[in-house]
Design an enzyme around this catalytic site. Structure first.
Site, PDB file in Angstrom:
ATOM      1  N   VAL A 108      -6.258  -6.090   9.074  1.00  0.00           N
ATOM      2  CA  VAL A 108      -7.067  -7.288   8.816  1.00  0.00           C
ATOM      3  C   VAL A 108      -6.132  -8.418   8.404  1.00  0.00           C
ATOM      4  O   VAL A 108      -5.149  -8.193   7.688  1.00  0.00           O
ATOM      5  CB  VAL A 108      -8.109  -7.028   7.711  1.00  0.00           C
ATOM      6  CG1 VAL A 108      -9.033  -8.231   7.543  1.00  0.00           C
ATOM      7  CG2 VAL A 108      -8.934  -5.777   8.023  1.00  0.00           C
ATOM      8  N   TYR A 122      -1.672   6.375   0.583  1.00  0.00           N
ATOM      9  CA  TYR A 122      -2.648   5.504   1.232  1.00  0.00           C
ATOM     10  C   TYR A 122      -3.575   6.321   2.133  1.00  0.00           C
ATOM     11  O   TYR A 122      -4.799   6.216   2.054  1.00  0.00           O
ATOM     12  CB  TYR A 122      -1.924   4.429   2.047  1.00  0.00           C
ATOM     13  CG  TYR A 122      -2.843   3.357   2.566  1.00  0.00           C
ATOM     14  CD1 TYR A 122      -3.293   2.335   1.735  1.00  0.00           C
ATOM     15  CD2 TYR A 122      -3.285   3.370   3.887  1.00  0.00           C
ATOM     16  CE1 TYR A 122      -4.148   1.342   2.200  1.00  0.00           C
ATOM     17  CE2 TYR A 122      -4.142   2.388   4.365  1.00  0.00           C
ATOM     18  CZ  TYR A 122      -4.562   1.382   3.517  1.00  0.00           C
ATOM     19  OH  TYR A 122      -5.417   0.410   3.979  1.00  0.00           O
ATOM     20  N   VAL A 166      -9.391  -1.802 -11.771  1.00  0.00           N
ATOM     21  CA  VAL A 166     -10.316  -0.708 -11.442  1.00  0.00           C
ATOM     22  C   VAL A 166      -9.821   0.635 -11.964  1.00  0.00           C
ATOM     23  O   VAL A 166     -10.603   1.589 -12.059  1.00  0.00           O
ATOM     24  CB  VAL A 166     -10.569  -0.619  -9.923  1.00  0.00           C
ATOM     25  CG1 VAL A 166     -11.315  -1.847  -9.420  1.00  0.00           C
ATOM     26  CG2 VAL A 166      -9.283  -0.399  -9.138  1.00  0.00           C
ATOM     27  N   LYS A 171      -7.510   7.066   1.260  1.00  0.00           N
ATOM     28  CA  LYS A 171      -8.532   6.534   2.161  1.00  0.00           C
ATOM     29  C   LYS A 171      -9.366   7.650   2.782  1.00  0.00           C
ATOM     30  O   LYS A 171     -10.561   7.469   3.045  1.00  0.00           O
ATOM     31  CB  LYS A 171      -7.880   5.670   3.245  1.00  0.00           C
ATOM     32  CG  LYS A 171      -7.233   4.395   2.698  1.00  0.00           C
ATOM     33  CD  LYS A 171      -8.238   3.486   1.990  1.00  0.00           C
ATOM     34  CE  LYS A 171      -7.633   2.162   1.586  1.00  0.00           C
ATOM     35  NZ  LYS A 171      -8.602   1.243   0.955  1.00  0.00           N
ATOM     36  N   ASN A 209     -14.055  -2.426  -3.047  1.00  0.00           N
ATOM     37  CA  ASN A 209     -13.113  -2.992  -2.093  1.00  0.00           C
ATOM     38  C   ASN A 209     -11.660  -2.932  -2.559  1.00  0.00           C
ATOM     39  O   ASN A 209     -10.745  -2.926  -1.726  1.00  0.00           O
ATOM     40  CB  ASN A 209     -13.506  -4.453  -1.813  1.00  0.00           C
ATOM     41  CG  ASN A 209     -12.450  -5.206  -1.050  1.00  0.00           C
ATOM     42  OD1 ASN A 209     -12.301  -5.054   0.154  1.00  0.00           O
ATOM     43  ND2 ASN A 209     -11.689  -6.039  -1.781  1.00  0.00           N
TER      44      ASN A 209
END
Length: 278
Positions: free
Chosen positions: A210, A177, A77, A181, A103
């Site tokens: 997750v 991070y 990406v 985000k 994602n």
């Protein structure tokens, strides 16, 4: 009974495993054909294994078992040209795009004192620039089609709250991070305004931990356990340590469906109460 996405096509990044594979399966269950990309290679600053070509093939098989079509390619990406080419080859096969799920993401995690500026750069490039590239690759066709659409950006609870005081949070990778985000929320809100006149809805999803390989690996677990020993455990309000990838995919499917046809500009936590407790 026809699925919610019958005749529609979804473009999903980071689709080789984990959340990306869950999104592909969930949307395929509802009738979507899938354009799937993943880097399928390690990134030096990321301390846990990333998805592989074999993982991406497993995603292909899972979608095909649902009697849906999938075009899967290796693409980074961060590389706009490669991402564009993969997207266009998928569109060449399926003729359109209706749903975009940005994602792909990494956590360039480091123990205290081990962080590097390269971890900052890679975290920002993959998570934030990669999300920007994903939307920019797909949005001209979404607009040209003139039929609306849905874009879902996968952020994190770290996109709504500052991370805890654990030593890893203060390292360049941890800061990248959180910053990336949070940046995804800014992109989401701007794109929601920019694309509203085209009936293209843009939302973000913010998971707690997750049960994917990003969390379930020795390196990340060691850092999280060290934080817990220092009284900085990242815990949810509901009595579960993590949620499942399927839970995030269900939220993505809802946001992308006509059931959420007037939902745009929303930062949706799927976090077992993590942000409430914080």
């Amino acid at each position: 009974m026809m699925g919610k996405f019958e005749g529609k096509v979804a473009f999903i990044t980071g689709a080789a495993r984990g959340q990306g594979r869950a999104h592909a399966i969930r949307l395929a269950e509802e009738g979507a054909d899938i354009i799937a990309v993943d880097i399928c290679a390690p990134i030096e600053t990321v301390p846990y294994p990333l998805g592989t070509a074999e993982d991406l093939e497993e995603t292909e098989r899972a979608v095909e078992k649902l009697d849906r079509r999938i075009h899967a390619e290796v693409a980074d990406v961060r590389d706009r040209a490669a991402l564009q080419a993969a997207f266009e080859r998928g569109v060449g096969l399926f003729g359109r795009v209706d749903v975009v799920v940005a994602n792909a993401g990494v956590f360039a995690l480091a123990e205290a004192g081990e962080g590097t500026l390269a971890q900052w750069a890679d975290g920002i490039e993959v998570n934030l620039t990669g999300t920007f590239n994903t939307v920019e690759v797909a949005r001209p066709l979404l607009v040209e089609q003139g039929e609306g659409g849905s874009i879902v950006l996968i952020s994190s609870t770290a996109g709504l709250n500052g991370m805890g005081a654990g030593a890893h949070s203060a390292e360049p990778g941890g800061l990248a991070y959180t910053a990336s985000k949070h940046g995804i929320v800014g992109l989401m809100r701007s794109y929601a305004n920019i694309l509203a006149r085209h009936s293209i809805r843009v939302n973000s999803v913010h998971p707690t931990g997750v049960d994917t390989p990003m969390i379930l690996n020795d390196k990340v677990q060691a850092v999280l356990q060290a934080a817990a020993r220092q009284g900085q455990a990242m815990t949810n309000a509901l009595p579960v340590p993590m949620v499942e990838a399927r839970d995030i995919a269900n939220a993505v499917a809802w946001l992308a469906s006509d059931e959420a046809r007037y939902v745009t500009g929303v930062a949706l936590p799927v976090d077992a109460g993590f942000t409430v407790k914080r």
